[in-house]
Design a protein around this motif. Structure first.
Motif, PDB file in Angstrom:
ATOM      1  N   ALA A  77       0.617  -1.203   0.139  1.00 36.72           N
ATOM      2  CA  ALA A  77       0.299   0.317   0.249  1.00 36.72           C
ATOM      3  C   ALA A  77       0.564   1.533  -0.059  1.00 36.72           C
ATOM      4  N   GLU A  78       1.732   1.571   0.685  1.00 38.29           N
ATOM      5  CA  GLU A  78       3.052   2.688   0.816  1.00 38.29           C
ATOM      6  C   GLU A  78       3.246   2.739  -0.432  1.00 38.29           C
ATOM      7  N   ASP A 100       1.754   7.290  -6.694  1.00 39.31           N
ATOM      8  CA  ASP A 100       0.281   7.591  -7.026  1.00 39.31           C
ATOM      9  C   ASP A 100       1.129   9.226  -7.109  1.00 39.31           C
ATOM     10  N   GLU A 101       1.350   9.699  -5.862  1.00 41.35           N
ATOM     11  CA  GLU A 101       2.145  10.947  -5.532  1.00 41.35           C
ATOM     12  C   GLU A 101       2.940  11.579  -6.664  1.00 41.35           C
ATOM     13  N   GLN A 154       2.519   1.393  -3.906  1.00 42.56           N
ATOM     14  CA  GLN A 154       0.967   2.236  -4.559  1.00 42.56           C
ATOM     15  C   GLN A 154       0.936   3.685  -4.124  1.00 42.56           C
ATOM     16  N   GLU A 155       0.812   4.204  -2.852  1.00 39.70           N
ATOM     17  CA  GLU A 155       0.565   5.919  -2.992  1.00 39.70           C
ATOM     18  C   GLU A 155       1.823   6.653  -2.954  1.00 39.70           C
ATOM     19  N   ILE A 156       3.017   6.107  -2.526  1.00 37.21           N
ATOM     20  CA  ILE A 156       4.475   7.139  -3.549  1.00 37.21           C
ATOM     21  C   ILE A 156       4.008   7.294  -4.817  1.00 37.21           C
ATOM     22  N   SER A 173       2.822  10.359  -9.737  1.00 38.29           N
ATOM     23  CA  SER A 173       2.346  10.073 -11.264  1.00 38.29           C
ATOM     24  C   SER A 173       1.387  11.563 -11.274  1.00 38.29           C
ATOM     25  N   ASP A 174       0.834  12.011 -10.079  1.00 34.82           N
ATOM     26  CA  ASP A 174       0.548  13.157  -9.769  1.00 34.82           C
ATOM     27  C   ASP A 174       1.136  14.646 -10.040  1.00 34.82           C
TER      28      ASP A 174
END
Length: 282
Positions: free
Chosen positions: A260-261, A267-268, A263-265, A270-271
């Motif tokens: 999960a961590e 996503d950030e 994946q969160e990194i 890519s944003d």
């Protein structure tokens, strides 16, 4: 006290034979065994080698040329050792290579050799069966049942009474190249063999005593497990399984958090890339 496995006529190991320490548990004396082996090999030499000296070669009675005036070396015979066709200087002559050792020396060497084989566990005592006719195949199967492999020395013992009732049995080993049959063992034959097989009669003649076979020890029976002990073992196994399951669950949860961590990194990141592209477009 040394022991040797005893194999009956059916090829089954039925017990053990106690071997006397004064014959089969002697400290090895290598120099004595070496001397006896040298004597054995020396006695086996034919000693028929022979060469002819200049006196024994035919011809050569005439002086090849006069003593002086030719410019060549002086010679008195064309059968001199340095001439082709001449005699041999100091060549071998027929001789006897045997040399004697005392009886005590030979006996000590044999005891040392037998002790070495017994100490290695390479000595077997057998009660050989009686064959109705010579069969090499049956002889090979008998060796296999005895557990004898490699170079085998088979000691049958001296004849007693009216001949040997097992003569057809011994004839079954004649065509087996790895087997040497003797009536009396020697130091050389014992040391040259990987396994020494003694018949019951041969061992009795060596020890000059009756052979007693001790029955093979019975296998120890497993102790019965009580109900309380079985219940305790079951509870221990269940607790161990529960601990293993808890550890597996914790490991799975840790892996999920890490994923999960990650994946969160991602996503950030890519944003951030998307915002940068919009600013460049403006």
């Amino acid at each position: 006290m040394s022991v040797a496995a005893f194999v009956d006529a059916d090829g089954k190991a039925t017990g053990q034979v106690q071997l006397p320490d004064d014959i089969f548990d002697v400290d090895p004396n290598v120099p004595v065994m070496h001397a006896v082996v040298r004597a054995h090999l020396a006695a086996a030499r034919a000693g028929t080698h022979s060469t002819k000296t200049r006196a024994e070669v035919r011809g050569g009675g005439k002086k090849p040329w006069r003593q002086k005036g030719t410019g060549r070396a002086r010679h008195g015979s064309s059968r001199e050792p340095q001439w082709v066709g001449g005699g041999v200087a100091h060549g071998p002559k027929p001789r006897d290579y045997t040399f004697q050792l005392t009886k005590k020396t030979r006996a000590l060497a044999l005891r040392c050799a037998l002790s070495d084989r017994a100490r290695e566990g390479s000595l077997i005592v057998v009660d050989a069966p009686v064959f109705s006719e010579p069969k090499t195949k049956k002889g090979a199967e008998l060796l296999k049942s005895w557990g004898a492999s490699g170079k085998v020395l088979l000691v049958t013992g001296r004849l007693t009474g009216d001949g040997d009732a097992r003569s057809d049995t011994w004839k079954s080993f004649r065509n087996l190249p790895q087997v040497l049959m003797v009536r009396v063992p020697t130091t050389y034959t014992v040391l040259a063999a990987d396994v020494v097989v003694l018949t019951r009669e041969a061992l009795a003649q060596i020890t000059k005593a009756d052979i007693a076979v001790d029955a093979a020890p019975a296998a120890a029976e497993a102790e019965p497990v009580s109900a309380e002990q079985a219940k305790a073992e079951t509870e221990v196994a269940a607790e161990a399984q529960e601990i293993a399951d808890d550890a597996a669950d914790e490991e799975a949860m840790d892996e999920a958090v890490v994923v999960a961590e990650a994946q969160e990194i991602a996503d950030e990141a890519s944003d951030g890339e998307a915002d940068g592209d919009e600013e460049e477009a403006e």
